[in-house]
Design a protein around this motif. Structure first.
Motif, mmCIF file in Angstrom:
data_model
loop_
_atom_site.group_PDB
_atom_site.id
_atom_site.type_symbol
_atom_site.label_atom_id
_atom_site.label_comp_id
_atom_site.label_asym_id
_atom_site.label_seq_id
_atom_site.Cartn_x
_atom_site.Cartn_y
_atom_site.Cartn_z
ATOM 1 N N ALA A 97 0.726 -0.684 -0.056
ATOM 2 C CA ALA A 97 0.383 0.037 0.052
ATOM 3 C C ALA A 97 0.803 0.538 0.231
ATOM 4 C CB ALA A 97 -1.103 0.009 1.107
ATOM 5 N N ALA A 98 2.522 1.145 0.896
ATOM 6 C CA ALA A 98 2.607 2.378 0.375
ATOM 7 C C ALA A 98 3.426 2.607 -0.332
ATOM 8 C CB ALA A 98 3.753 2.369 1.725
ATOM 9 N N GLN A 99 3.869 2.116 -1.242
ATOM 10 C CA GLN A 99 4.277 1.456 -2.910
ATOM 11 C C GLN A 99 3.275 2.760 -3.614
ATOM 12 O OE1 GLN A 99 5.855 -2.059 -3.169
ATOM 13 N NE2 GLN A 99 7.771 -1.371 -4.975
ATOM 14 N N LEU A 100 1.942 2.151 -3.387
ATOM 15 C CA LEU A 100 1.206 2.039 -4.530
ATOM 16 C C LEU A 100 0.555 4.085 -4.050
ATOM 17 C CD1 LEU A 100 -1.200 -0.043 -4.344
ATOM 18 C CD2 LEU A 100 0.043 0.145 -6.109
ATOM 19 N N LEU A 101 1.224 4.045 -2.817
ATOM 20 C CA LEU A 101 0.933 5.744 -2.211
ATOM 21 C C LEU A 101 1.941 6.585 -2.269
ATOM 22 C CD1 LEU A 101 -0.630 5.929 1.294
ATOM 23 C CD2 LEU A 101 -1.835 6.360 -0.799
ATOM 24 N N LYS A 102 3.009 5.939 -3.100
ATOM 25 C CA LYS A 102 3.958 6.522 -3.065
ATOM 26 C C LYS A 102 4.627 7.952 -2.163
ATOM 27 C CE LYS A 102 3.996 6.859 -8.022
ATOM 28 N NZ LYS A 102 3.250 6.329 -8.635
ATOM 29 N N LEU A 103 4.442 6.662 -1.059
ATOM 30 C CA LEU A 103 4.594 7.533 0.313
ATOM 31 C C LEU A 103 5.726 7.443 0.473
ATOM 32 C CD1 LEU A 103 3.106 7.245 3.486
ATOM 33 C CD2 LEU A 103 4.270 5.482 3.957
ATOM 34 N N ASP A 104 6.471 9.343 0.843
ATOM 35 C CA ASP A 104 7.588 9.876 1.235
ATOM 36 C C ASP A 104 8.612 8.925 2.025
ATOM 37 O OD1 ASP A 104 9.632 12.148 1.497
ATOM 38 O OD2 ASP A 104 8.781 11.280 3.705
ATOM 39 N N PRO A 105 9.943 8.231 1.137
ATOM 40 C CA PRO A 105 10.306 7.336 2.435
ATOM 41 C C PRO A 105 11.031 7.519 3.650
ATOM 42 C CG PRO A 105 11.557 8.058 0.609
ATOM 43 C CD PRO A 105 10.269 9.364 0.443
ATOM 44 N N ASP A 106 10.933 9.269 4.138
ATOM 45 C CA ASP A 106 10.800 9.171 5.551
ATOM 46 C C ASP A 106 9.685 8.915 6.247
ATOM 47 O OD1 ASP A 106 13.636 10.436 5.788
ATOM 48 O OD2 ASP A 106 13.103 12.395 5.203
ATOM 49 N N LEU A 107 8.723 9.041 6.043
ATOM 50 C CA LEU A 107 7.880 8.823 6.865
ATOM 51 C C LEU A 107 6.769 7.028 6.468
ATOM 52 C CD1 LEU A 107 4.241 11.379 5.070
ATOM 53 C CD2 LEU A 107 5.485 10.158 7.274
ATOM 54 N N TYR A 108 7.331 6.533 5.749
ATOM 55 C CA TYR A 108 7.421 5.191 5.311
ATOM 56 C C TYR A 108 8.373 4.245 6.727
ATOM 57 C CZ TYR A 108 8.866 0.792 4.034
ATOM 58 O OH TYR A 108 8.796 -0.621 3.381
ATOM 59 N N VAL A 115 -13.333 -12.479 -5.858
ATOM 60 C CA VAL A 115 -13.956 -12.970 -4.069
ATOM 61 C C VAL A 115 -13.920 -11.640 -4.355
ATOM 62 C CG1 VAL A 115 -13.309 -13.871 -2.102
ATOM 63 C CG2 VAL A 115 -12.959 -15.057 -3.805
ATOM 64 N N PHE A 116 -14.482 -10.646 -3.512
ATOM 65 C CA PHE A 116 -15.006 -9.596 -2.887
ATOM 66 C C PHE A 116 -14.201 -9.726 -1.268
ATOM 67 C CE2 PHE A 116 -17.401 -6.180 -0.984
ATOM 68 C CZ PHE A 116 -16.822 -4.841 -2.029
ATOM 69 N N VAL A 117 -13.365 -9.163 -0.992
ATOM 70 C CA VAL A 117 -12.995 -8.862 0.374
ATOM 71 C C VAL A 117 -13.482 -8.099 1.402
ATOM 72 C CG1 VAL A 117 -11.308 -9.415 1.835
ATOM 73 C CG2 VAL A 117 -10.898 -10.834 -0.743
ATOM 74 N N ILE A 118 -13.711 -8.093 2.300
ATOM 75 C CA ILE A 118 -14.141 -6.469 3.507
ATOM 76 C C ILE A 118 -13.354 -7.705 4.269
ATOM 77 C CG2 ILE A 118 -15.405 -5.803 4.355
ATOM 78 C CD1 ILE A 118 -18.336 -7.436 3.451
ATOM 79 N N CYS A 121 -15.068 1.323 -1.000
ATOM 80 C CA CYS A 121 -14.768 1.350 -2.048
ATOM 81 C C CYS A 121 -14.714 2.041 -3.061
ATOM 82 C CB CYS A 121 -16.729 0.911 -2.141
ATOM 83 S SG CYS A 121 -17.557 -0.671 -1.179
ATOM 84 N N LYS A 122 -14.863 3.259 -2.447
ATOM 85 C CA LYS A 122 -14.945 3.975 -3.344
ATOM 86 C C LYS A 122 -13.192 4.275 -3.755
ATOM 87 C CE LYS A 122 -17.816 7.043 -1.734
ATOM 88 N NZ LYS A 122 -18.001 8.392 -0.839
ATOM 89 N N TYR A 123 -12.067 4.256 -2.884
ATOM 90 C CA TYR A 123 -11.205 4.025 -3.069
ATOM 91 C C TYR A 123 -10.336 2.977 -3.778
ATOM 92 C CZ TYR A 123 -6.694 6.016 -1.033
ATOM 93 O OH TYR A 123 -5.296 6.891 -1.182
ATOM 94 N N ALA A 124 -11.019 2.141 -3.508
ATOM 95 C CA ALA A 124 -10.560 0.813 -4.646
ATOM 96 C C ALA A 124 -11.038 0.829 -6.421
ATOM 97 C CB ALA A 124 -11.039 -0.547 -3.789
ATOM 98 N N GLU A 125 -12.005 2.001 -6.445
ATOM 99 C CA GLU A 125 -12.389 1.725 -7.402
ATOM 100 C C GLU A 125 -11.766 2.511 -8.062
ATOM 101 O OE1 GLU A 125 -16.754 3.047 -7.273
ATOM 102 O OE2 GLU A 125 -16.838 0.902 -6.008
ATOM 103 N N ALA A 129 -7.135 -1.226 -0.840
ATOM 104 C CA ALA A 129 -8.040 -0.416 -0.851
ATOM 105 C C ALA A 129 -7.656 0.569 1.311
ATOM 106 C CB ALA A 129 -9.170 0.279 -1.504
ATOM 107 N N ALA A 130 -8.709 -0.121 1.609
ATOM 108 C CA ALA A 130 -8.201 -0.092 3.041
ATOM 109 C C ALA A 130 -7.261 0.414 3.480
ATOM 110 C CB ALA A 130 -8.548 -1.746 3.969
ATOM 111 N N TYR A 131 -5.639 -0.944 3.588
ATOM 112 C CA TYR A 131 -4.537 -0.189 4.268
ATOM 113 C C TYR A 131 -3.885 1.389 3.639
ATOM 114 C CZ TYR A 131 -2.983 -4.088 6.475
ATOM 115 O OH TYR A 131 -2.999 -5.158 7.870
ATOM 116 N N MET A 132 -4.547 1.381 1.911
ATOM 117 C CA MET A 132 -4.230 2.838 1.280
ATOM 118 C C MET A 132 -4.930 4.382 2.128
ATOM 119 S SD MET A 132 -3.697 1.660 -2.174
ATOM 120 C CE MET A 132 -3.121 3.709 -3.136
#
Ligand code: NAD
Length: 427
Positions: free
Chosen positions: A29-40, A344-347, A394-398, A407-410
Motif C-alpha cells: 500500500a505504501a508503495q502504491l501511495l508513493k509514500l515519502d521515504p522518511d514517513l515510510y 472474491v470480494f474481500v471485506i 469501495c470508492k478508494y478501491a475504484e 484500498a483499506a490499507y492505503m
C-alpha cells in the motif's frame, strides 16, 4: 535514498507470521501511495514496545514470573487503542502485528485513536481467578506511566473480559487516587461500560455484509452464509444475520462445525452450544471439520475464529463470493492474490471487524462525558460509521483500481501519514 531501498531489505515472508503478513500489505500500500521515504520509515515501526516481567504469588504460595508485552504502534491520531490477550503462545511479533492493525483499523473508520496491543504469556485455563487478578493488577502497575485516557486505552481480547477490564480500571484508579473510568473500554455496563459493546463487532460485520450483499444485488433469503467460530464475534454475527433473514448454512467452534444447506436454526444451535459448550452432536446439521467448513460453496464466508485460516494451502478451494473477515488476520498475504484472481470480494479485517473498536470509542466518549447513551443510539451511530467506512474503502478501491484490502490499507496509511506530515516529525 529511494523508497525501494527500504522495501528491498524485507525478509523472506513466513506465511504464518502475522507481522510479516501485515508488513507485506503495508509495504504494498505504501508503495502504491508513493509514500515519502522518511514517513515510510516512521510509520513502519512501532512507537514503543514494552516488555515487562510480572511476579505473581500463586495460590500455593510460590512466585511465578510471567512475561507481558504492550506495543504502542502509533499516537498520531490520538491515544493508542487496543486489546490485551492472555495465551500461552503470545509472541512479541504477534502483538506487534496486532498493534499496527489497530492503527490502520482506527484510521479506516476514522476514529481519533492510534494503535496498540498487549499480551501476557500465560495459560489462563490453568490459573485461578485470584491468580489472574494479581497478574492483571501487577501488569497494570508496570504500565501505569504508559496507559491512561489520553495515552493508551486497553480493551479485552482473547481470554480477557469485562472482569479483567474492571481490575485494570481499579488498579489504575488506585494509583491515580481517583476513579478513572476512561482508562479501559469493554467494562461491565454498571462500571461505566457502553451498551451494545458486547455485540458491536458482530453487529458491525452485519452492517458491512449488508452493504456488500446489496452491491451484488443478492437477496438476503438466498444468501448462504458460512461462519467459522461461534464466540463473541461469530456467534453474534450468526444470530444477527439469521434474525435479519440470511440463510446461515454452517457454523463451527474449535472442535468442528455443522452444516445444513437448507439453513441452520441459529437460536436452536446457540441454545445447544450454551447447554453443551460444543456444537458436537447437534442434531440439525451434518458434522464438518473446520477445514471442510471453509471450503463449502457459499455467498458470504465469515471467518471469526483465529488467524491464518485461508492460506496458500487451501485458497484454491475457497468457494465464496464475499469474504467478510471477522477475525484479525484470518487470511495470509500469500492467499490474497489467488482470492483476487478468483474474483472474491474481500471485506478486510481492518474494516469488517472495526465495529468493536468503534463502540469502544463510544465507551471512551461516554466515560469522558459522564453521560450514557441508549442502546439504539449506540447501534445507530455504529451503523453510520461502518456503512460510511465501507463506502469510503469501495470508492478508494475504484479510484485507485486496487482490491478492497489494499484500498483499506492505503486509505488508513494516507490518513495517518497526512496527520503525521501536518504535525511534523519531531526528529
Ligand atoms: P471468542 O474466544 O469469543 O470465540 C472464538 C471462537 O473461535 C470460538 O467459537 C472458538 O471455539 C473458535 N476457535 C478458536 N480457535 C479456533 C481454531 N483454531 N479453529 C477453529 N475455531 C477456533 O473470540 P472472539 O472475541 O469471538 O474473537 C474471534 C476473532 O475475532 C479473533 O481473531 C479476535 O482477535 C477477532 N476480533 C474480536 C473482536 C471482539 O470484539 N471480540 C473485535 C475484533 C476482532
Amino acid at each position: 535514498m529511494g523508497f525501494h531501498a527500504f522495501v528491498d531489505d524485507a525478509r523472506e515472508i513466513k506465511e504464518d507470521n502475522p507481522f510479516e503478513s501485515m508488513m507485506s500489505r503495508f509495504d504494498h500500500a505504501a508503495q502504491l501511495l508513493k509514500l515519502d521515504p522518511d514517513l515510510y520509515k516512521v510509520l513502519r515501526v512501532p512507537n514503543r514496545e514494552i516488555t515487562t516481567y510480572i511476579p505473581v504469588y500463586m495460590d500455593d504460595g510460590h512466585i511465578e514470573v510471567f512475561t507481558g508485552f504492550r506495543v504502542q504502534h502509533n499516537f498520531a491520531r490520538g491515544p493508542a487503542k487496543g486489546g490485551i490477550r492472555y495465551a500461552p503462545d503470545v509472541t512479541l511479533d504477534e502483538v506487534r502485528a496486532l498493534a499496527a492493525w489497530m492503527t490502520w483499523k482506527c484510521a479506516v473508520v476514522n476514529i481519533p485513536f492510534g494503535g496498540a496491543k498487549g499480551g501476557i504469556i500465560c495459560d489462563p485455563s490453568q490459573m485461578s481467578l485470584g491468580e489472574l487478578e494479581r497478574m492483571t493488577r501487577r501488569y497494570t502497575a508496570e504500565l501505569i506511566d504508559f496507559i491512561g485516557p489520553e495515552r493508551d486505552v486497553p480493551a479485552p481480547d482473547m481470554n480477557t473480559n469485562e472482569q479483567t477490564m474492571a481490575w485494570i480500571m481499579d488498579t489504575y484508579s488506585m494509583h491515580a487516587r481517583h476513579t478513572v473510568t476512561a482508562v479501559v473500554t469493554g467494562k461491565p455496563i454498571d462500571l461505566s461500560g457502553s451498551r451494545g459493546r458486547r455485540e458491536a463487532t458482530g453487529r458491525g460485520l452485519l452492517f458491512v455484509a449488508d452493504e456488500a450483499v446489496a452491491k451484488f444485488g443478492l437477496k438476503k433469503s438466498d444468501t448462504r452464509v458460512v461462519i467459522q467460530g461461534s464466540g463473541n464475534v461469530g456467534g453474534t454475527a450468526a444470530r444477527l444475520m439469521h434474525e435479519t433473514g440470511y440463510r446461515v448454512i454452517a457454523l463451527s467452534d474449535i472442535h468442528g462445525g455443522i452444516y445444513n444447506p437448507r439453513g441452520l436454526d441459529i437460536p436452536d444451535v446457540i441454545a445447544h452450544l450454551e447447554k453443551h459448550r460444543s456444537l458436537e452432536k447437534y442434531p440439525g446439521g451434518e458434522p464438518v471439520s473446520n477445514h471442510e467448513l471453509l471450503e463449502i460453496e457459499c455467498d458470504v464466508l465469515l471467518p471469526a475464529a483465529t488467524e491464518n485460516q485461508i492460506t496458500s494451502q487451501n485458497v484454491d478451494r475457497i468457494r465464496c463470493r464475499i469474504l467478510c473477515e471477522g477475525a484479525n488476520g484470518p487470511t495470509t498475504a500469500a492467499a490474497d492474490d489467488v482470492l483476487e484472481r478468483k474474483g472474491v470480494f474481500v471485506i478486510p479485517d481492518i474494516l469488517a471487524n472495526a465495529g468493536g473498536v468503534t463502540c469502544s470509542y463510544f465507551e471512551w466518549v461516554q466515560d469522558r462525558m459522564g453521560y450514557f447513551w441508549k442502546e439504539d443510539v449506540v447501534n445507530e451511530r455504529l451503523q453510520d460509521i461502518m456503512v460510511a467506512s465501507f463506502h469510503d474503502v469501495c470508492k478508494y478501491a475504484e479510484c485507485h483500481n486496487v482490491n478492497m484490502r489494499i484500498a483499506a490499507y492505503m486509505l488508513a496509511i494516507d490518513r495517518v501519514a497526512y496527520i503525521t506530515r501536518t504535525r511534523g516529525i519531531y526528529a
